[in-house]
Design an enzyme around this catalytic site. Structure first.
Site, short mmCIF file in Angstrom:
data_model
loop_
_atom_site.label_atom_id
_atom_site.label_comp_id
_atom_site.label_asym_id
_atom_site.label_seq_id
_atom_site.Cartn_x
_atom_site.Cartn_y
_atom_site.Cartn_z
CG ASP A 85 15.08 -43.42 14.78
OD1 ASP A 85 14.44 -42.05 14.71
OD2 ASP A 85 14.94 -44.12 15.59
CB SER B 118 5.13 -25.99 11.88
OG SER B 118 3.46 -24.98 12.49
CE1 TYR C 262 6.00 -30.29 15.10
CE2 TYR C 262 4.80 -27.92 14.91
CZ TYR C 262 5.35 -29.07 14.11
OH TYR C 262 5.04 -29.50 12.60
CB ALA D 230 12.31 -25.38 20.28
CE LYS E 135 8.04 -29.45 12.36
NZ LYS E 135 8.70 -30.39 11.46
#
Length: 285
Positions: A78, A156, A169, A171, A173
């Site tokens: 992880d 992204s 997501y 924030a 990236k």
């Protein structure tokens, strides 16, 4: 002389493989873009350390690449756990003796509006995208410095202008781009490359899931197939980005359009997004 584990082919001489002798660690490579990126690096002679959190899928990917004649190792880890990331780097060193390339690809996405999200879910998505890149890098940095290696964060196009239903997501990236820029400044002169690839819409594995507002795994929002690149196409672009040691690569015409509009005409960019949200709700929900 053949590289260990490579099948004898006309292109398998170590002098003709551009990445021969290089070792790449690719997080989140048990499936999807990460798996195809691992395959692309292997084809050019790199040894690759695979990573994921699903033991059976990770082992299946390792076996598939090994059966193709490639030098691969795998580590169940992880990447939001720093101790696990130390073990991930140790796997690279134990199997291949060095580490030259880190591709921070592992992440969790979402399909939920901010007002509806549980705080713990927001944090889970953000942690996967930020600490899931920071921790592997922190563990690997001494070895990358020694090798004057390469680090690429997989971001992204949604980080360039934001996207409704993707707050955490986007924030996370977006943070990666600023992190790469800061590290470029802090470590200028070390010879280490820091880059970011902003990925656009890509074909997903059929069982790809993202988190809803309560943290439940749900299918990704609708994307028209005509807008999507294949995983192999995206992997080839990532490979080129690393080989050319680029600072930033934005994938797809849409991504480049977003970048230009956000930089020069931000209000127009917002109007386009809000209009699409009203007319194409299944694109976000």
């Amino acid at each position: 002389m053949l590289l260990p584990g490579l099948k004898p082919t006309a292109m398998s001489d170590k002098n003709t493989l551009p990445l021969a002798g290089q070792v790449a660690l690719i997080t989140g490579s048990e499936s999807g873009i990460g798996r195809e990126t691992a395959r692309a690096f292997c084809r050019l002679g790199a040894a690759v350390v695979l990573n994921g959190r699903q033991a059976e899928r990770l082992e299946a990917t390792r076996q598939a690449l090994a059966a193709e004649g490639y030098r691969v190792a795998a580590c169940l880890a992880d990447v939001t756990d720093y101790t696990a990331c130390e073990g991930l780097v140790a796997t690279a060193l134990a199997h291949f003796g060095r580490l030259d390339i880190l591709i921070a690809n592992a992440s969790i996405s979402q399909r939920a509006y901010f007002a509806d999200m549980q705080p713990a879910v927001f944090r889970q998505v953000l942690d996967s995208n930020v600490y899931g890149a920071v921790y592997p890098l922190k563990a690997a940095l001494p070895h990358l410095l020694a090798a004057q290696g390469s680090v690429t964060f997989i971001s992204s196009i949604s980080a360039l202008n934001g996207m409704p239903s993707g707050s955490a997501y986007c924030a996370g990236k977006a943070a990666l781009a600023n992190l790469a820029h800061t590290l470029r400044l802090e470590l200028a002169g070390t010879g280490v490359h820091f880059g970011v690839v902003h990925i656009g819409f890509t074909q997903n594995d059929p069982d790809k899931r993202v988190l809803d507002a309560a943290g439940r795994p749900v299918p990704i929002a609708h994307r028209s197939p005509r807008w999507q690149k294949s995983q192999a196409e995206v992997a080839a672009i990532i490979l080129s980005h690393v080989r050319r040691r680029r600072r930033r690569t934005v994938i797809s015409a849409l991504g480049r359009f977003i970048l230009v509009v956000h930089s020069l005409l931000p209000r127009l960019g917002d109007w386009v997004v809000l209009t699409s949200q009203r007319r194409m709700r299944n694109f976000y929900e």
